[in-house]
Write a protein that holds these residues in place. Sequence first.
Motif, PDB file in Angstrom:
ATOM      1  N   ASN A  49       0.810  -1.222   0.000  1.00 58.15           N
ATOM      2  CA  ASN A  49       0.000   0.000   0.000  1.00 58.15           C
ATOM      3  C   ASN A  49       0.840   1.268   0.000  1.00 58.15           C
ATOM      4  N   TYR A  50       2.157   1.166   0.163  1.00 62.37           N
ATOM      5  CA  TYR A  50       3.014   2.341   0.296  1.00 62.37           C
ATOM      6  C   TYR A  50       3.733   2.724  -0.993  1.00 62.37           C
ATOM      7  N   LYS A  51       3.466   1.977  -2.082  1.00 69.86           N
ATOM      8  CA  LYS A  51       4.043   2.322  -3.376  1.00 69.86           C
ATOM      9  C   LYS A  51       3.157   1.729  -4.460  1.00 69.86           C
ATOM     10  N   PRO A  52       3.225   2.267  -5.669  1.00 74.67           N
ATOM     11  CA  PRO A  52       2.368   1.737  -6.734  1.00 74.67           C
ATOM     12  C   PRO A  52       2.887   0.409  -7.264  1.00 74.67           C
ATOM     13  N   GLY A  53       1.968  -0.432  -7.698  1.00 80.97           N
ATOM     14  CA  GLY A  53       2.342  -1.662  -8.370  1.00 80.97           C
ATOM     15  C   GLY A  53       2.598  -2.833  -7.448  1.00 80.97           C
ATOM     16  N   TRP A  54       2.733  -3.990  -8.079  1.00 79.95           N
ATOM     17  CA  TRP A  54       2.990  -5.248  -7.392  1.00 79.95           C
ATOM     18  C   TRP A  54       4.487  -5.442  -7.211  1.00 79.95           C
ATOM     19  N   ASP A  55       4.858  -6.350  -6.312  1.00 76.39           N
ATOM     20  CA  ASP A  55       6.258  -6.577  -5.989  1.00 76.39           C
ATOM     21  C   ASP A  55       6.429  -8.028  -5.557  1.00 76.39           C
ATOM     22  N   LEU A  56       7.673  -8.450  -5.460  1.00 78.12           N
ATOM     23  CA  LEU A  56       7.983  -9.721  -4.819  1.00 78.12           C
ATOM     24  C   LEU A  56       7.909  -9.515  -3.313  1.00 78.12           C
ATOM     25  N   PRO A  57       7.593 -10.558  -2.552  1.00 76.23           N
ATOM     26  CA  PRO A  57       7.592 -10.408  -1.099  1.00 76.23           C
ATOM     27  C   PRO A  57       9.012 -10.175  -0.572  1.00 76.23           C
ATOM     28  N   GLY A  58       9.106  -9.376   0.461  1.00 77.54           N
ATOM     29  CA  GLY A  58      10.398  -9.045   1.064  1.00 77.54           C
ATOM     30  C   GLY A  58      10.382  -7.622   1.546  1.00 77.54           C
ATOM     31  N   GLY A  59      11.547  -6.996   1.584  1.00 75.12           N
ATOM     32  CA  GLY A  59      11.603  -5.614   2.044  1.00 75.12           C
ATOM     33  C   GLY A  59      13.023  -5.168   2.304  1.00 75.12           C
ATOM     34  N   MET A  60      13.123  -4.089   3.044  1.00 75.10           N
ATOM     35  CA  MET A  60      14.409  -3.461   3.322  1.00 75.10           C
ATOM     36  C   MET A  60      15.050  -4.071   4.568  1.00 75.10           C
ATOM     37  N   ALA A  61      16.363  -4.253   4.489  1.00 77.69           N
ATOM     38  CA  ALA A  61      17.119  -4.742   5.641  1.00 77.69           C
ATOM     39  C   ALA A  61      17.255  -3.631   6.671  1.00 77.69           C
ATOM     40  N   GLU A  62      17.290  -4.014   7.921  1.00 74.35           N
ATOM     41  CA  GLU A  62      17.543  -3.080   9.007  1.00 74.35           C
ATOM     42  C   GLU A  62      19.053  -2.916   9.175  1.00 74.35           C
ATOM     43  N   ASP A  63      19.472  -1.966   9.994  1.00 77.10           N
ATOM     44  CA  ASP A  63      20.900  -1.737  10.218  1.00 77.10           C
ATOM     45  C   ASP A  63      21.609  -3.038  10.581  1.00 77.10           C
ATOM     46  N   ASN A  64      22.673  -3.337   9.856  1.00 80.01           N
ATOM     47  CA  ASN A  64      23.543  -4.476  10.131  1.00 80.01           C
ATOM     48  C   ASN A  64      22.833  -5.828  10.080  1.00 80.01           C
ATOM     49  N   GLU A  65      21.737  -5.910   9.340  1.00 77.37           N
ATOM     50  CA  GLU A  65      20.993  -7.160   9.200  1.00 77.37           C
ATOM     51  C   GLU A  65      21.390  -7.834   7.883  1.00 77.37           C
ATOM     52  N   PRO A  66      21.784  -9.092   7.926  1.00 78.33           N
ATOM     53  CA  PRO A  66      22.100  -9.797   6.678  1.00 78.33           C
ATOM     54  C   PRO A  66      20.865  -9.862   5.777  1.00 78.33           C
ATOM     55  N   PRO A  67      21.056  -9.760   4.467  1.00 76.19           N
ATOM     56  CA  PRO A  67      19.904  -9.767   3.554  1.00 76.19           C
ATOM     57  C   PRO A  67      19.007 -10.992   3.697  1.00 76.19           C
ATOM     58  N   GLU A  68      19.594 -12.169   3.861  1.00 78.02           N
ATOM     59  CA  GLU A  68      18.756 -13.366   3.976  1.00 78.02           C
ATOM     60  C   GLU A  68      17.939 -13.357   5.269  1.00 78.02           C
ATOM     61  N   ASP A  69      18.471 -12.765   6.337  1.00 77.62           N
ATOM     62  CA  ASP A  69      17.695 -12.621   7.571  1.00 77.62           C
ATOM     63  C   ASP A  69      16.583 -11.595   7.390  1.00 77.62           C
ATOM     64  N   ALA A  70      16.850 -10.545   6.611  1.00 81.19           N
ATOM     65  CA  ALA A  70      15.832  -9.520   6.356  1.00 81.19           C
ATOM     66  C   ALA A  70      14.631 -10.114   5.642  1.00 81.19           C
ATOM     67  N   VAL A  71      14.874 -10.951   4.638  1.00 77.67           N
ATOM     68  CA  VAL A  71      13.749 -11.511   3.891  1.00 77.67           C
ATOM     69  C   VAL A  71      12.951 -12.479   4.765  1.00 77.67           C
ATOM     70  N   ILE A  72      13.617 -13.235   5.611  1.00 86.14           N
ATOM     71  CA  ILE A  72      12.923 -14.143   6.529  1.00 86.14           C
ATOM     72  C   ILE A  72      12.068 -13.342   7.510  1.00 86.14           C
ATOM     73  N   ARG A  73      12.626 -12.259   8.059  1.00 91.44           N
ATOM     74  CA  ARG A  73      11.881 -11.395   8.991  1.00 91.44           C
ATOM     75  C   ARG A  73      10.681 -10.759   8.303  1.00 91.44           C
ATOM     76  N   GLU A  74      10.907 -10.199   7.102  1.00 91.29           N
ATOM     77  CA  GLU A  74       9.829  -9.514   6.382  1.00 91.29           C
ATOM     78  C   GLU A  74       8.670 -10.470   6.072  1.00 91.29           C
ATOM     79  N   LEU A  75       8.964 -11.690   5.640  1.00 90.76           N
ATOM     80  CA  LEU A  75       7.891 -12.631   5.330  1.00 90.76           C
ATOM     81  C   LEU A  75       7.115 -13.030   6.580  1.00 90.76           C
ATOM     82  N   SER A  76       7.812 -13.148   7.689  1.00 91.88           N
ATOM     83  CA  SER A  76       7.141 -13.460   8.934  1.00 91.88           C
ATOM     84  C   SER A  76       6.223 -12.305   9.349  1.00 91.88           C
ATOM     85  N   GLU A  77       6.727 -11.074   9.276  1.00 89.07           N
ATOM     86  CA  GLU A  77       5.940  -9.908   9.682  1.00 89.07           C
ATOM     87  C   GLU A  77       4.749  -9.658   8.755  1.00 89.07           C
ATOM     88  N   GLU A  78       4.987  -9.719   7.458  1.00 86.12           N
ATOM     89  CA  GLU A  78       3.970  -9.290   6.497  1.00 86.12           C
ATOM     90  C   GLU A  78       2.983 -10.383   6.104  1.00 86.12           C
TER      91      GLU A  78
END
Length: 173
Positions: A49-78
């Motif tokens: 809802n915060y940008k136009p169009g469809w996307d793959l599931p995931g999101g932005m990494a937090e400070d010092n968060e490995p990318p693979e951990d970010a995607v796992i966290r984002e899928l759990s949250e969203e």
Amino acid sequence: MKPPAPHPSDKDAWNAYLAEGNAKQARKRVAADVLLRDSVGRVLLVNPNYKPGWDLPGGMAEDNEPPEDAVIRELSEELGLRVTVHGLLVVDWVAPHGPWDDQLAFIFDGGTLGQGQVDRLIPHDDELVEASFVTLEDAQNRLGDRIRRRFMAAMDALADGRPRYLRDGVPTA
């Protein structure tokens, strides 16, 4: 003239020296998405809802968060999904655009979800309007240019087992 670097045996001076250098280095934004499929080969897309169009599931990494951990966290949250990352499919260096600095965008292979997970799949927070499994053709039609190029590179990487490095969505030689 710049004073010489302290010797690493002087841990406090050495760490202060490294911290000064670290503070001067560029920082990169990191996006981490995942390619998830269902048992008939459709791919999961989300409609944020915060940008136009469809996307793959995931999101932005937090400070010092490995990318693979970010995607796992984002899928759990969203989406309330617990996924295992099976490997890297794409790294895309995205040039500065609009108000944004450059970033590194990753796509990981999340494998195939079981039918039970697919049946229970609904957005779990207010960042997503909808989540849907779609055909490859439908995904290409729903995704914007930048993410479509990244998505297609991920599909190619999945097919031949070779991760892709892109510059602004374009494969490098």
